[in-house]
Design a protein around this motif. Structure first.
Motif, PDB file in Angstrom:
ATOM      1  N   LEU A  96       0.826  -1.206   0.000  1.00  0.00           N
ATOM      2  CA  LEU A  96       0.000   0.000   0.000  1.00  0.00           C
ATOM      3  C   LEU A  96       0.862   1.258   0.000  1.00  0.00           C
ATOM      4  CD1 LEU A  96      -2.841  -0.983   2.515  1.00  0.00           C
ATOM      5  CD2 LEU A  96      -3.001  -0.804   0.019  1.00  0.00           C
ATOM      6  N   VAL A  97       1.959   1.220   0.738  1.00  0.00           N
ATOM      7  CA  VAL A  97       2.855   2.383   0.790  1.00  0.00           C
ATOM      8  C   VAL A  97       3.425   2.682  -0.595  1.00  0.00           C
ATOM      9  CG1 VAL A  97       5.062   3.231   1.687  1.00  0.00           C
ATOM     10  CG2 VAL A  97       3.419   2.132   3.231  1.00  0.00           C
ATOM     11  N   LEU A  98       3.877   1.655  -1.298  1.00  0.00           N
ATOM     12  CA  LEU A  98       4.426   1.864  -2.638  1.00  0.00           C
ATOM     13  C   LEU A  98       3.335   2.264  -3.623  1.00  0.00           C
ATOM     14  CD1 LEU A  98       7.078  -0.988  -2.997  1.00  0.00           C
ATOM     15  CD2 LEU A  98       7.391   1.355  -2.224  1.00  0.00           C
ATOM     16  N   LEU A  99       2.168   1.671  -3.502  1.00  0.00           N
ATOM     17  CA  LEU A  99       1.061   2.037  -4.383  1.00  0.00           C
ATOM     18  C   LEU A  99       0.683   3.508  -4.190  1.00  0.00           C
ATOM     19  CD1 LEU A  99      -1.127  -1.177  -4.038  1.00  0.00           C
ATOM     20  CD2 LEU A  99       0.004  -0.385  -6.130  1.00  0.00           C
ATOM     21  N   ARG A 100       0.724   3.968  -2.959  1.00  0.00           N
ATOM     22  CA  ARG A 100       0.427   5.384  -2.684  1.00  0.00           C
ATOM     23  C   ARG A 100       1.396   6.295  -3.425  1.00  0.00           C
ATOM     24  NH1 ARG A 100       2.017   6.743   3.119  1.00  0.00           N
ATOM     25  NH2 ARG A 100       4.040   6.671   2.050  1.00  0.00           N
ATOM     26  N   GLU A 101       2.668   5.915  -3.478  1.00  0.00           N
ATOM     27  CA  GLU A 101       3.660   6.749  -4.149  1.00  0.00           C
ATOM     28  C   GLU A 101       3.461   6.757  -5.670  1.00  0.00           C
ATOM     29  OE1 GLU A 101       5.693   8.667  -2.348  1.00  0.00           O
ATOM     30  OE2 GLU A 101       4.516   7.804  -0.717  1.00  0.00           O
ATOM     31  N   LEU A 102       2.880   5.702  -6.203  1.00  0.00           N
ATOM     32  CA  LEU A 102       2.641   5.639  -7.650  1.00  0.00           C
ATOM     33  C   LEU A 102       1.388   6.402  -8.060  1.00  0.00           C
ATOM     34  CD1 LEU A 102       3.527   1.884  -8.122  1.00  0.00           C
ATOM     35  CD2 LEU A 102       4.721   3.769  -9.244  1.00  0.00           C
ATOM     36  N   LEU A 103       0.516   6.676  -7.108  1.00  0.00           N
ATOM     37  CA  LEU A 103      -0.779   7.275  -7.410  1.00  0.00           C
ATOM     38  C   LEU A 103      -0.628   8.750  -7.778  1.00  0.00           C
ATOM     39  CD1 LEU A 103      -3.633   6.086  -7.384  1.00  0.00           C
ATOM     40  CD2 LEU A 103      -3.908   6.995  -5.071  1.00  0.00           C
ATOM     41  N   ALA A 104      -1.348   9.175  -8.822  1.00  0.00           N
ATOM     42  CA  ALA A 104      -1.363  10.578  -9.220  1.00  0.00           C
ATOM     43  C   ALA A 104      -2.071  11.413  -8.153  1.00  0.00           C
ATOM     44  CB  ALA A 104      -2.075  10.736 -10.561  1.00  0.00           C
ATOM     45  N   ALA A 105      -1.826  12.724  -8.185  1.00  0.00           N
ATOM     46  CA  ALA A 105      -2.392  13.604  -7.163  1.00  0.00           C
ATOM     47  C   ALA A 105      -3.912  13.578  -7.156  1.00  0.00           C
ATOM     48  CB  ALA A 105      -1.888  15.026  -7.371  1.00  0.00           C
ATOM     49  N   ASP A 106      -4.531  13.314  -8.317  1.00  0.00           N
ATOM     50  CA  ASP A 106      -5.993  13.225  -8.391  1.00  0.00           C
ATOM     51  C   ASP A 106      -6.448  11.791  -8.644  1.00  0.00           C
ATOM     52  OD1 ASP A 106      -5.023  13.017 -10.942  1.00  0.00           O
ATOM     53  OD2 ASP A 106      -6.374  14.497 -11.832  1.00  0.00           O
ATOM     54  N   GLY A 107      -5.573  10.832  -8.342  1.00  0.00           N
ATOM     55  CA  GLY A 107      -5.874   9.428  -8.590  1.00  0.00           C
ATOM     56  C   GLY A 107      -6.589   8.772  -7.425  1.00  0.00           C
ATOM     57  N   SER A 108      -7.001   7.522  -7.647  1.00  0.00           N
ATOM     58  CA  SER A 108      -7.745   6.772  -6.633  1.00  0.00           C
ATOM     59  C   SER A 108      -7.317   5.314  -6.645  1.00  0.00           C
ATOM     60  CB  SER A 108      -9.252   6.874  -6.876  1.00  0.00           C
ATOM     61  OG  SER A 108      -9.590   6.400  -8.170  1.00  0.00           O
ATOM     62  N   ILE A 109      -7.511   4.660  -5.498  1.00  0.00           N
ATOM     63  CA  ILE A 109      -7.206   3.238  -5.369  1.00  0.00           C
ATOM     64  C   ILE A 109      -8.461   2.520  -4.907  1.00  0.00           C
ATOM     65  CG2 ILE A 109      -6.251   3.637  -3.042  1.00  0.00           C
ATOM     66  CD1 ILE A 109      -4.477   1.153  -3.508  1.00  0.00           C
ATOM     67  N   TRP A 110      -8.768   1.386  -5.565  1.00  0.00           N
ATOM     68  CA  TRP A 110      -9.965   0.586  -5.309  1.00  0.00           C
ATOM     69  C   TRP A 110      -9.521  -0.827  -4.946  1.00  0.00           C
ATOM     70  CZ3 TRP A 110     -14.883   2.790  -7.213  1.00  0.00           C
ATOM     71  CH2 TRP A 110     -14.712   4.067  -7.791  1.00  0.00           C
ATOM     72  N   ILE A 111      -9.945  -1.326  -3.792  1.00  0.00           N
ATOM     73  CA  ILE A 111      -9.508  -2.639  -3.322  1.00  0.00           C
ATOM     74  C   ILE A 111     -10.717  -3.490  -2.972  1.00  0.00           C
ATOM     75  CG2 ILE A 111      -8.113  -3.905  -1.660  1.00  0.00           C
ATOM     76  CD1 ILE A 111      -6.404  -1.521  -1.249  1.00  0.00           C
ATOM     77  N   THR A 112     -10.839  -4.662  -3.598  1.00  0.00           N
ATOM     78  CA  THR A 112     -11.907  -5.592  -3.258  1.00  0.00           C
ATOM     79  C   THR A 112     -11.462  -6.487  -2.108  1.00  0.00           C
ATOM     80  OG1 THR A 112     -11.098  -7.074  -4.995  1.00  0.00           O
ATOM     81  CG2 THR A 112     -12.969  -5.671  -5.542  1.00  0.00           C
ATOM     82  N   VAL A 113     -12.382  -6.715  -1.180  1.00  0.00           N
ATOM     83  CA  VAL A 113     -12.083  -7.531   0.001  1.00  0.00           C
ATOM     84  C   VAL A 113     -13.408  -7.970   0.599  1.00  0.00           C
ATOM     85  CG1 VAL A 113     -12.040  -5.555   1.595  1.00  0.00           C
ATOM     86  CG2 VAL A 113     -10.651  -7.583   2.107  1.00  0.00           C
ATOM     87  N   ASP A 114     -13.397  -9.075   1.334  1.00  0.00           N
ATOM     88  CA  ASP A 114     -14.644  -9.518   1.960  1.00  0.00           C
ATOM     89  C   ASP A 114     -14.622  -9.178   3.444  1.00  0.00           C
ATOM     90  OD1 ASP A 114     -13.059 -11.411   3.174  1.00  0.00           O
ATOM     91  OD2 ASP A 114     -13.991 -13.142   2.207  1.00  0.00           O
ATOM     92  N   ASP A 115     -15.608  -9.679   4.176  1.00  0.00           N
ATOM     93  CA  ASP A 115     -15.762  -9.282   5.580  1.00  0.00           C
ATOM     94  C   ASP A 115     -14.627  -9.766   6.475  1.00  0.00           C
ATOM     95  OD1 ASP A 115     -18.114  -7.831   5.334  1.00  0.00           O
ATOM     96  OD2 ASP A 115     -19.377  -9.612   5.481  1.00  0.00           O
ATOM     97  N   ASN A 116     -13.861 -10.743   6.047  1.00  0.00           N
ATOM     98  CA  ASN A 116     -12.795 -11.274   6.902  1.00  0.00           C
ATOM     99  C   ASN A 116     -11.753 -10.218   7.256  1.00  0.00           C
ATOM    100  OD1 ASN A 116     -13.037 -14.382   7.267  1.00  0.00           O
ATOM    101  ND2 ASN A 116     -13.628 -14.007   5.147  1.00  0.00           N
ATOM    102  N   GLU A 117     -11.422  -9.337   6.300  1.00  0.00           N
ATOM    103  CA  GLU A 117     -10.386  -8.337   6.554  1.00  0.00           C
ATOM    104  C   GLU A 117     -10.814  -6.905   6.219  1.00  0.00           C
ATOM    105  OE1 GLU A 117      -7.711  -8.837   8.106  1.00  0.00           O
ATOM    106  OE2 GLU A 117      -7.292 -10.984   7.947  1.00  0.00           O
TER     107      GLU A 117
END
Length: 508
Positions: A96-117
């Motif tokens: 997540l830390v590295l993904l944050r650095e790759l993200l543009a200033a107006d970009g977004s991150i979408w993560i699929t996950v179920d109730d376990n986590e």
């Protein structure tokens, strides 16, 4: 703000900082070579791959979608999905830390996950991206019916959405296309020349505004006042304009409550909300059928995502030509959808099926494959992608440079290290560029045309004079090279900082 703690969290933080920089090898090109330069399929550990991409793509990715292992002991065999809870968090944090650095200033991150986590992941992402940059928790109805084996079967997955900067993302987010069901709601019972329309049943607004409390007389002679505790949505002059233009509807008998028409040909789309039913974005059964059609079996991937789901995300978060990243590529759905929608993409997958499944899938897309969203986006084929693998580490355990490192690769790495931005310039000259009032130079790999050992890699008076011709502006200068033979007094007088390769790189 509360923080999430778990066993080995400090080690996870250190991992994010200490990820070694590996070379990225372009092994093959598929389809159109020009398009292939912009679309990458990378085979290798995604933590190492993300670090390898950093010098070239930091701050450039508009949308990140990832479908990481759910930590449910049920994901497909290519992942270790039987991780103890703290191990799962430690796996996610540095990525997540590295993904944050790759993200543009107006970009977004979408993560699929179920109730376990999901709820732990939300708190973890609050920490990494900032609680104020939480956009939404989208609920995807992934099933078409209940699981009769369970008294309370799960029907949904979460899609956690964060932005690099929430306000900037919201300012650029796009509407989504109308569905076929919504389009079917537009009719034209009065033969309106503007075409099909639908009408809002609520021409009133909550509250009391004196200039919006007038009576409305309908074409059929009925009179209506605003409902109790409400007022009309417009002042009377605006209502009269709508009426004169034929934009009001009072029912077939002309006596009903006023309704404003909304025309199909004036609709660019609609805003999304956080409930995504399966009839709009697909379900797990649909995604498995897509996989069977592509690969002849569903045994390889137990939880693929339907193309319609990824399409919805890319519609909201990106425009054509913008960059999409998926570092848990799986069956290749994100890359396939991005390709069909005219987005640039980077997909990272560590398993051998990066070659055996993702490559053939994208080749089918290039050939015009008609599954998934192809018909909806009028996909006819074309484009290209490059298949890449991770090479050796750029530095050995003693900090020495790998002999395979090329000038442009090291230049991009140094530029990112010094400026925190991705290097998009060609890096074909010792002059790397200017950032915040400093000029940066690199003497390496015979860039000045001298191929002898250390030739041209030493900063002496003659080479310094040559560098001044490349960028004559009087400003502080940073020069990377093998060694320096310019006197300390001149370095100070001309505001020159010399950094030695490789030591000042590997240490920093």
């Amino acid at each position: 703000m509360p923080f999430l703690d778990w066993v080995n969290k400090n080690q996870a933080k250190e991992t994010a900082i200490a990820v070694p920089y590996h070379l990225l090898n372009r092994d093959s090109v598929h389809g159109d070579a020009t398009a292939a330069a912009e679309n990458l399929l990378v085979q290798g550990d995604n933590l190492l791959a993300l670090k390898a991409l950093m010098p070239f793509y930091a701050g450039r990715v508009k949308c990140i979608f990832i479908d990481p292992p759910y930590n449910t002991q049920s994901a497909f065999e290519h992942y270790d999905d039987r991780l103890e809870h703290s191990q799962w968090l430690s796996m996610m944090y540095p990525r997540l830390v590295l993904l944050r650095e790759l993200l543009a200033a107006d970009g977004s991150i979408w993560i699929t996950v179920d109730d376990n986590e999901a709820h732990y992941l939300k708190v973890l992402m609050d920490e990494v991206f900032g609680r104020g940059n939480f956009v939404a928790n989208v609920i995807w109805q992934k099933r078409i019916g209940p699981d009769n084996r369970l008294p309370l079967g799960d029907a949904h997955d979460h899609i956690l959405v964060f932005a690099a900067d929430k306000k900037r993302f919201q300012a650029r987010a796009n509407q989504i296309p109308l569905t076929a069901k919504q389009i079917a709601e537009f009719k034209n019972p009065d033969n309106d020349p503007r075409g099909s329309w639908t009408s809002s049943s609520n021409f009133s607004a909550q509250g009391y505004r004196p200039n919006q409390m007038y009576k409305i007389t309908t074409p059929g002679g009925a009179q209506h006042s605003p409902p109790q505790g409400r007022c009309w949505v417009t002042i009377e002059s605006e209502y009269q304009r709508l009426l004169s233009e034929g934009r009001m509807w009072f029912g077939a008998d002309g006596r009903g409550m006023p309704r404003k028409k909304t025309y199909l040909n004036e609709q660019k789309g609609r805003m999304s909300w956080t409930w995504w039913p399966n009839d709009e974005v697909g379900n797990t059964q649909e995604s498995k059928k897509e996989i069977i059609t592509l690969f002849g079996t569903e045994d390889i991937f137990d939880t693929p995502k339907p193309e319609r789901l990824i399409s919805r995300i890319l519609h909201i978060a990106t425009k054509p030509g913008e960059l999409v990243l998926d570092s848990f590529l799986g069956s290749g759905t994100t890359a396939a959808v991005a390709h069909k929608m005219g987005r640039q993409y980077i997909g990272i997958e560590m398993g051998e099926h990066a070659r055996t499944h993702c490559v053939p899938r994208l080749e089918k897309v290039i050939a015009g494959e008609q599954g998934g969203i192809s018909e909806a986006v009028e996909w006819k084929g074309g484009g290209g992608f490059s298949f890449c693998t991770l090479g050796e580490s750029a530095f050995d355990e003693h900090g020495r440079l790998n002999s395979d490192v090329k000038f442009s690769t090291l230049a991009a790495y140094i530029w990112h290290m010094e400026t925190g931005t991705a290097g998009q310039q060609p890096f074909d000259s010792p002059f790397l560029g200017v950032h915040e009032g400093k000029a940066y130079f690199l003497l390496f790999n015979g860039i000045l045309g001298d191929r002898r050992p250390a030739g041209g890699n030493v900063l002496n008076n003659a080479i310094l004079s040559h560098l001044r011709t490349l960028w004559p502006s009087p400003m502080p200068v940073v020069v990377y090279g093998e060694t320096v033979r310019v006197g300390p007094a001149r370095l100070v007088a001309e505001a020159i900082t010399f950094r030695q390769i490789p030591y000042d790189i590997s240490i920093r």
